[in-house]
Design a protein around this motif. Sequence first.
Motif, PDB file in Angstrom:
ATOM      1  N   ARG A  52       6.349  -2.545 -14.244  1.00  0.00           N
ATOM      2  CA  ARG A  52       5.791  -1.402 -13.772  1.00  0.00           C
ATOM      3  C   ARG A  52       4.600  -1.418 -13.113  1.00  0.00           C
ATOM      4  O   ARG A  52       3.827  -2.432 -13.377  1.00  0.00           O
ATOM      5  CB  ARG A  52       5.679  -0.323 -14.723  1.00  0.00           C
ATOM      6  N   GLU A  53       4.442  -0.663 -11.903  1.00  0.00           N
ATOM      7  CA  GLU A  53       3.264  -0.337 -11.192  1.00  0.00           C
ATOM      8  C   GLU A  53       2.022  -0.403 -12.180  1.00  0.00           C
ATOM      9  O   GLU A  53       2.366   0.659 -13.183  1.00  0.00           O
ATOM     10  CB  GLU A  53       3.455   0.675 -10.110  1.00  0.00           C
ATOM     11  N   ALA A  74       2.910  -3.393  -7.051  1.00  0.00           N
ATOM     12  CA  ALA A  74       4.268  -2.685  -6.572  1.00  0.00           C
ATOM     13  C   ALA A  74       5.439  -3.280  -7.316  1.00  0.00           C
ATOM     14  O   ALA A  74       5.708  -4.370  -7.338  1.00  0.00           O
ATOM     15  CB  ALA A  74       4.396  -2.824  -5.112  1.00  0.00           C
ATOM     16  N   TRP A  75       6.302  -2.389  -7.924  1.00  0.00           N
ATOM     17  CA  TRP A  75       7.337  -2.790  -8.515  1.00  0.00           C
ATOM     18  C   TRP A  75       8.540  -1.775  -7.900  1.00  0.00           C
ATOM     19  O   TRP A  75       8.848  -0.707  -8.128  1.00  0.00           O
ATOM     20  CB  TRP A  75       7.109  -2.206  -9.977  1.00  0.00           C
TER      21      TRP A  75
END
Length: 164
Positions: A52-53, A74-75
């Motif tokens: 996850r972000e 960033a994901w």
Amino acid sequence: MTTPIPAIEGKTTVNLSRDRAFALFTGSFGAWWPRQYHIGAAEVADVVLEPREGGRWFELGVDGSECDWGRVLAWEPPERLLFTWQIGGDWQFDPDPTHASEIEVRFHADGPEQTTIEVEQRHFERLVGGEGVYGAIEHGGGGWVALLAAFSQLVASETGGGRA
């Protein structure tokens, strides 16, 4: 002004769908990351990238200890991943996010069961002792070319072929 240090890049193609390549790359760091590349006092049991972000990138020691390496910026499955490398020239985690290089990973579908993975690690000049870190990664162990080769070997072992 700090002099920019060149990026380190790597690229490989694997015989997996883009979804599966992203999932295996991100969810199995500990299965393909070389055990000798760690900064904690204990031997490495696993390398974890939280999906996850804002997630952590860290090593888990055989003794249960944890040692941070960076954070997920960033994901974007299954296309892109961006995370930090916050390990300076003293080979210790620097919690200051302004002292971080970035690692961007892009997954390009070349067909239904083939994906090209491109990695770029950049902004070494942000790290304290960044020139030394760059030299150690680029010249000491083959950089991302060698790391992606290790990932490709994992793919091959799981699929019976794996690398295109």
